[in-house]
Enzyme design. Sequence first.
Site, PDB file in Angstrom:
ATOM      1  N   HIS A 137      50.324  60.762  27.387  1.00 18.17           N
ATOM      2  CA  HIS A 137      49.848  59.423  26.991  1.00 18.17           C
ATOM      3  C   HIS A 137      50.851  58.751  26.049  1.00 18.17           C
ATOM      4  O   HIS A 137      50.537  58.374  24.919  1.00 18.17           O
ATOM      5  CB  HIS A 137      48.473  59.524  26.324  1.00 18.17           C
ATOM      6  CG  HIS A 137      47.402  60.068  27.219  1.00 18.17           C
ATOM      7  ND1 HIS A 137      46.943  59.393  28.331  1.00 18.17           N
ATOM      8  CD2 HIS A 137      46.695  61.229  27.173  1.00 18.17           C
ATOM      9  CE1 HIS A 137      46.001  60.116  28.932  1.00 18.17           C
ATOM     10  NE2 HIS A 137      45.837  61.231  28.256  1.00 18.17           N
ATOM     11  N   ASP A 141      42.763  56.625  24.450  1.00 16.59           N
ATOM     12  CA  ASP A 141      44.004  57.407  24.408  1.00 16.59           C
ATOM     13  C   ASP A 141      45.191  56.625  24.960  1.00 16.59           C
ATOM     14  O   ASP A 141      46.343  57.032  24.795  1.00 16.59           O
ATOM     15  CB  ASP A 141      43.856  58.752  25.124  1.00 16.59           C
ATOM     16  CG  ASP A 141      43.365  58.640  26.547  1.00 16.59           C
ATOM     17  OD1 ASP A 141      43.247  57.503  27.058  1.00 16.59           O
ATOM     18  OD2 ASP A 141      43.085  59.684  27.165  1.00 16.59           O
TER      19      ASP A 141
END
Length: 372
Positions: free
Chosen positions: A96, A270
């Site tokens: 991420h 996220d």
Amino acid sequence: MKIGIPKEIKNNENRVAMTPAGVVSLTHAGHERLAIETGGGIGSSFTDAEYVAAGAAYRCIGKEAWAQEMILKVKEPVASEYDYFYEGQILFTYLHLAPRAELTQALIDKKVVGIAYETVQLANGSLPLLTPMSEVAGKMATQIGAQYLEKNHGGKGILLGGVSGVHARKVTVIGGGIAGTNAAKIAVGMGADVTVIDLSPERLRQLEDMFGRDVQTLMSNPYNIAESVKHSDLVVGAVLIPGAKAPKLVSEEMIQSMQPGSVVVDIAIDQGGIFATSDRVTTHDDPTYVKHGVVHYAVANMPGAVPRTSTIALTNNTIPYALQIANKGYKQACIDNPALKKGVNALEGHITYKAVAEAQGLPYVNVDELIQ
């Protein structure tokens, strides 16, 4: 290949990258030097003894686990782990990177091979290593939202499904992918009045075929989002653009239009979150905050709260790819498997995933220039 599995140290992250069954698969393929950090599986109810019985060569401290050729993890490394990076090290985990400039720079500086679970992508566009955790997060989102609608958790004091003589409450799910679909399934099961908003007419038709009259579908545009959010008791944000920052689809004004005690659950946190008011990442220790009277749940590692289920589901999906890398080396594995090659976000000091480069204003290098 020498493989390390460190213990996850993110707040209340109880998952582990590999089950004992996964370790058996790796050792049977000839990768006998698996360094499992002591206590790494305890949070998922896997003991050190189970890993040793599965064939792990030895248990170790974190530093030793990180010293291996390929590191298998669950969540992106935190700052205290950056010192373990070294040139040519393979890091296979959820990264991420789009909203994480410091981690991205650390991977560049140390020339780590960063392969992100979340951007491994099949030819049909599906994301096989993100799917299992999206299923978990989606199902959890509605359960959690229902909990925080209870008065003792700061909510309105309502039951999503209502009861005899009391109408069901409204749930809006923004994003009709894997996470959104699973959030909708649980909401329907609870008896809520459910709306799913998505940008794809084809996906909306699929959802209508799946749910029938149990779910209303709407095209994603500012008007439909504003109207649906305004009248919702629970809004679940489940939008994903692979590797990129999540778009801010729900404005602060939309949040202000909701009734006090309403709840939003931002699964996309996220990747930066879809709510303009998602201005912080929360933890399982302190999962919510209130803004404009609305309860915000913004935990980035939701599946970490159900680690046994999550770890098994994750291993089931990652083990074929981990075996390919271990058996062939990452370059040949990526040449042979285009889906895996799409997972390469950082390589030889370059960012090789376009959405990450664009999100951070960094130069982009096509991975094909580096893997031939």
